[in-house]
Enzyme design. Structure first.
Site, PDB file in Angstrom:
ATOM      1  N   CYS D 139      22.774 -37.720   7.861  1.00  0.00           N
ATOM      2  CA  CYS D 139      22.592 -37.714   9.102  1.00  0.00           C
ATOM      3  C   CYS D 139      21.274 -37.900   9.817  1.00  0.00           C
ATOM      4  O   CYS D 139      21.584 -38.918  11.092  1.00  0.00           O
ATOM      5  CB  CYS D 139      23.400 -36.381   9.675  1.00  0.00           C
ATOM      6  N   HIS D 218      21.117 -31.362  14.949  1.00  0.00           N
ATOM      7  CA  HIS D 218      19.715 -31.535  14.639  1.00  0.00           C
ATOM      8  C   HIS D 218      19.017 -32.103  15.982  1.00  0.00           C
ATOM      9  O   HIS D 218      19.791 -32.924  16.742  1.00  0.00           O
ATOM     10  CB  HIS D 218      19.508 -32.455  13.606  1.00  0.00           C
TER      11      HIS D 218
END
Lengths: 334, 334, 334, 334
Positions: D139, D218
């Protein structure tokens, strides 16, 4: 069939969910929602083509297209669901709903006297039939009423002591803490007990509360002194057939509030909500006449179906059981 | 006076605090602590000039200076305080303490049968006098025993129901969660109730537990069915004069576990600890014969003074009240 | 020797620490601190027998014994350290310090122009000598200045880019979040860069910032374009000998901000503080002329020693190096 | 048209999302997913009538109905998407996919050499056409590749320095912390930089990383030394037209990762996901030839569309641009 025309004041955590829910009912029409300021929620409403009506004291709406003013909305609805922040509902009642003779539903942040009735569909639907002003109680109170009403019907209740372990803030709320603390409510009983009694009039309940660093759900630990001796398996069956209550278990790996929410996501529910009160199979126990259980409450969604039922009751639909069935079916609620 | 020679096995959260506490007692001498691996805790012990003895299966100690081996330590002490991680104490007992005929204290992570007695000084000091193996119970059990023992002496107890809202991990522990969830213990009763009964033999207690995203303290909500009707002011006075229990209030702005810990920092206590069980004045209430209260437990420090008293009892000091006074004075405990 | 008479306005996070620090200096006397409201901090001050002076607009002080009024304090000091909440310092300056001709130190929450000089002892002590009004910069700015000043002296600096990962709230602060989010400062550069330039005048620095759900320390990731090619081992040596900077490593298990704070507790420091800026050995790297490092800042304590040095400078002590040595020794700072 | 027959190994965070996504593509058929243990995820798959195939070493599946064995699945698919936990993919490749001559896609937790190509559709679709084994990168790497590829095409890139502020655990994961700490990766560079280079071969990137107490997304802070001088407005336009990148702003109140996720919920997206990389308008800045920006990555969903495109490429669909369009349309991606 003429549909019930519904307007929503306040498009926040609860208002936006009720808007979705109204749009899923066959017998209702969402006339529109109020717009008070420009933000991602309103942008989303716009993407969903939900009609917006400008609130009297609106901020710059940054070009969002309005279908009309709040006055227009008031003229075109059978009922308003008021989802204003705390105390806003009572103000709006005096300022707008009473003068314009518009029926209105209020949320649990308002004081009980804002409505003629405080409401949880499976407990006192009949009391709300035909009323002008009804208050749907808070998420925590709703959760307590759903399971306690069921237990009372089976065993009778001498006394209830419950502790609410509350999520510190909603998932989107970045301003409030605590980040690393447990914060007790320094008041006994907490307001939840008396609030349950606005629905279950004679429930002998005493509550304590505290806040923790989580955004997901409230958790309740409940101790009930039953009149008749309760049995764990029987209670699990009882909860299993109580509407808007769901039993989960450790075997399916639903071991926490986080995994309940993930289960809701996996189930493909609207907004990944879990409107049912969730009880853990392994956390139901008895000791003599005492019944103990833990339940989790999704603070953002459990009252949504209550508002839908209140709409029906107040606009004259008399069959509470039927209304609950209709609502549940439309919202995919167990 | 000959000082009691104490060795400590395991220099972690509890071990390092007991080492400090032993060094503050006039009648004890810290012979040394075991070193098992190199880390900031051992570096700190070195800075404090605490003698270190090499554990049999130690990792690379990276040049830390050892005073001797674990065998040397065993030969030079009157008693060992074993602060090994869970189950390590029982292993060490069979492997080292029994063969070498060394008295030993174990912590609450061990099963009760590791000791002849499970111990909370103000509840059952006398039972530990002269014993070879004693188990100091866990932080949560210690906290429950301190307040319940006091309530029982005044009002008698019919039943206790308590919920432990546990901190998810210690402050230094970065590996464990939950980050954003409430995690119930899916077992009724939780192990805390039976553990209380290892100290207060006939206490009719039932406990539930859950973990939250905080590192600071455990919180208990306790409901006591008293034999005689309790009174809030009287209970506050009772707690006020119960040793190792402290009453705080909202007026002094101690409204959460975070503010308790800050108060401990401000008070200049060793390691900023709060070894007393903390009860909130505003969170004590009654309803009929039921007494309700909330208490906070500093999981890292409340058992430290218990270990000190256990050392005295086991090595022959018979006056429990006097031992508690000596310990409290040395550690600045209320 | 006549001691420097110091008064402290504002007994909060910073004020209470400076009070402790002043009391540890041989050449200073803490005349007293102001009392504005009743809370556990003032109770602690009372326990420490710190003289308290009533603030002009104080709340009910609930019987705390006052040594005098704020006017009395102003008359009896050589210098005030103002630790009021943001903007309070500037107000107090105009209202009290200028009219009463009292020297005063302000904190980093005030605008730079509140002082004649913005101050970090190891960077610009000389500039503060004999001044009437000096501003000690914020915790983050102090941290950046300490390491960047050192790097600049060795390699020269072309440009600095730093990201501040800020703790969301102080440990005792239960009101502020975020509970479960990362919150960027939506402003480029963040205010930290310009603030560094109030101390290191020509430092070409650009900063970004965000807040996270932690109470313990700020973390900085710093990228420095050096004029001369830096070397990792050399930089570690440089930081090792830079005062008020500390290098830790993975080998000693200090792998996070939580373990830094635990190390501070283990080291027996006052209030378990870590006033040094902490750099990880393993997080210093280079790529060409670029130097990268991560550092952690204990927001509650790193500026305390700066205030002590500022007191000396402003009251005429000319030797900055000597002052830093005196402060460090008294406070057990590396 | 014959549909591409897809099997999914591992029905966890990524696998369950790819299953949903495959079912939404007109040119693909989800043959089934493997079942390894009984849990709420499998219960949800069952509710969605997704065919399940029993994994060779499955735990007790508690009565879940299986369509067949894993061997049956292997025989009936054109391609497997392997979403096993870290290293499981490489094992499965040798044990099952190579011997059975089945094409397979692996995830970013595997080492690069598990695939012939490491893949981000908008960067190197062509490289994956007709391949047997492809690795979709993690990711974080996907997020970096999407924006950096776009910047490179416009300005050229001399150097990139990025800091990954990683969520500590996924929302459902109650075991991992940190609860109250910032945890740096004590390794420079972090593995993200080299991983970007498996897709963007010559990208001169250096990364650092740390973990925080959040479950949501994130966050990256990125500094790019551009070959040509960048302009903020131009960069915002560039990101605006880059597929799978989305620009948000403070005006719409999307000020944090929490509000991004709430916006995804409000937008009615499947599983409330935000598969686009999100850049803040106010967090894009320049200083000379340097470009700075912050971006947020929804770790659970950004790679899902990449897997869909990889399926097409590997099974012979040559037009990458067209595949991305098809995928985006089916998944409602900007």
């Amino acid at each position: 069939m003429t549909k019930i025309k519904v307007g929503i004041v306040g498009y926040g955590t609860i208002g936006k969910r009720i808007a979705d829910a109204v749009r899923l009912q066959n017998d209702m029409e969402l006339v529109g929602v109020t717009a008070r300021s420009y933000n991602y929620r309103m942008i989303s409403a716009d993407l969903k083509k939900i009609p917006m009506y400008e609130w009297p004291e609106a901020d710059d709406l940054n070009g969002l297209k309005m279908t009309g003013t709040f006055d227009d909305l008031l003229k075109n609805v059978d009922i308003i669901v008021d989802c204003s922040p705390k105390k806003g509902g009572a103000e709006n009642k005096e300022k707008y709903y009473v003068p314009n003779k518009v029926k209105a539903i209020f949320q649990g942040g308002e004081k009980p006297n804002v409505g003629e009735v405080s409401f949880v569909a499976q407990c006192n639907y009949d009391d709300a039939v035909g009323r002008d002003y009804v208050r749907v109680v808070s998420c925590n109170t709703t959760g307590l009423c759903r399971t306690l009403n069921s237990i009372k019907s089976k065993y009778g209740i001498e006394a209830v002591h419950a502790t609410m372990i509350r999520r510190g803030a909603d998932p989107w709320d970045i301003r409030h803490g605590p980040i690393n603390a447990v914060v007790p409510v320094l008041e006994l009983p907490s307001h939840h007990g008396p609030d349950v009694q606005t629905v279950l009039k004679d429930m002998p309940i005493f509550t304590t509360a505290l806040s923790v660093s989580s955004t997901l759900m409230h958790m309740h630990t409940v101790t009930v002194d039953c009149k008749e001796k309760p049995d764990v398996d029987e209670v699990l069956k009882l909860f299993g057939k109580t509407t808007r209550v769901r039993v989960v278990d450790n075997a399916s790996m639903v071991r926490s509030t986080a995994e309940i929410m993930e289960f809701a996501i996996d189930s493909g529910r609207n907004r990944s909500d879990m409107p049912e009160i969730v009880v853990w199979k392994e956390a139901v126990g008895t000791t003599g006449h005492k019944l103990l259980y833990m339940q989790a409450i999704h603070q953002e969604s459990d009252v949504v179906c209550e508002n839908i039922d209140a709409i029906r009751a107040m606009t004259g639909f008399k069959d509470g059981k039927k209304s609950i069935e209709m609502t549940n079916k439309a919202l995919d609620i167990v």
